[in-house]
Design an enzyme around this catalytic site. Structure first.
Site, PDB file in Angstrom:
ATOM      1  N   CYS A 129       2.878   1.866  -3.210  1.00 20.36           N
ATOM      2  CA  CYS A 129       3.226   2.136  -4.613  1.00 20.36           C
ATOM      3  C   CYS A 129       1.982   2.115  -5.508  1.00 20.36           C
ATOM      4  CB  CYS A 129       4.250   1.122  -5.143  1.00 20.36           C
ATOM      5  SG  CYS A 129       5.871   1.191  -4.345  1.00 20.36           S
ATOM      6  N   ARG A 130       1.511   0.925  -5.831  1.00 20.72           N
ATOM      7  CA  ARG A 130       0.466   0.770  -6.837  1.00 20.72           C
ATOM      8  C   ARG A 130      -0.926   1.194  -6.376  1.00 20.72           C
ATOM      9  NH1 ARG A 130       1.599  -5.378  -7.996  1.00 20.72           N
ATOM     10  NH2 ARG A 130       1.946  -5.252  -5.755  1.00 20.72           N
ATOM     11  N   ASN A 142       0.814  -1.216   0.000  1.00 23.17           N
ATOM     12  CA  ASN A 142       0.000   0.000   0.000  1.00 23.17           C
ATOM     13  C   ASN A 142       0.848   1.267   0.000  1.00 23.17           C
ATOM     14  OD1 ASN A 142      -2.493   1.576   2.107  1.00 23.17           O
ATOM     15  ND2 ASN A 142      -2.559   1.343  -0.088  1.00 23.17           N
TER      16      ASN A 142
END
Length: 163
Positions: free
Chosen positions: A13-14, A11
């Site tokens: 980066c992407r 939780n």
């Protein structure tokens, strides 16, 4: 209120990037009072942390300001969210394992199921790579989130007011 949860591993980066992109598009379309977005990770590695510095830098480069604090997926998310959208198959498997009775399986989807370029693929984790990996992920999520939002608008018959 339609509630969407984006899920990746840590939780940072992407999924916060997907959340930020979705929130920006929701705002542009005047849907703030109809759709709520959050993100989380399946691991506890980064609970309470801000997104990765490279994610923040990439987002800013693309005109997006992220404000998010990492949290871990919890069983209560099954009931809270209408859509639980994972970044890859490994995190999808993690979420599915927590839903032991398959009660919520109709809420699960991969974000790249909406990618017009490479439908059903994983969003690669840029954490161990360089700047180009973060930009690659941004472009994947930009087009996938747009298509996902279009699907929500169509499915729920939402009225869009472009601001």
């Amino acid at each position: 209120m339609i509630k969407v949860l984006f899920v990746c591993l840590g939780n940072i980066c992407r999924s916060p990037l997907a959340q930020g992109l979705m929130e920006m598009k929701i705002d542009e379309l005047g849907l703030n009072d109809q759709i709520k977005v959050d993100s989380c990770g399946t691991s506890q590695y980064h609970i309470g942390e801000q997104p990765d510095e490279r994610t923040l830098k990439n987002a800013l480069k693309n005109g997006l300001k992220l404000e998010h604090q990492a949290r871990q997926f919890s069983r209560k998310d099954f009931r809270t969210f209408d859509y639980i959208v994972t970044m890859d198959k490994a995190n999808m498997d993690c979420v599915k394992r927590l839903d032991q009775t398959n009660e919520f399986s109709d809420k699960f989807m991969l974000i790249r199921d909406f990618d017009p370029v490479d439908k059903g693929a994983d969003v690669p984790d840029p954490y161990f790579g360089g700047e180009e990996g973060f930009q690659h992920v941004y472009l994947i999520l930009q087009r996938s989130v747009s298509e996902f939002l279009n699907q929500i608008i169509k499915t729920h018959g939402l009225n869009v007011s472009i601001s």
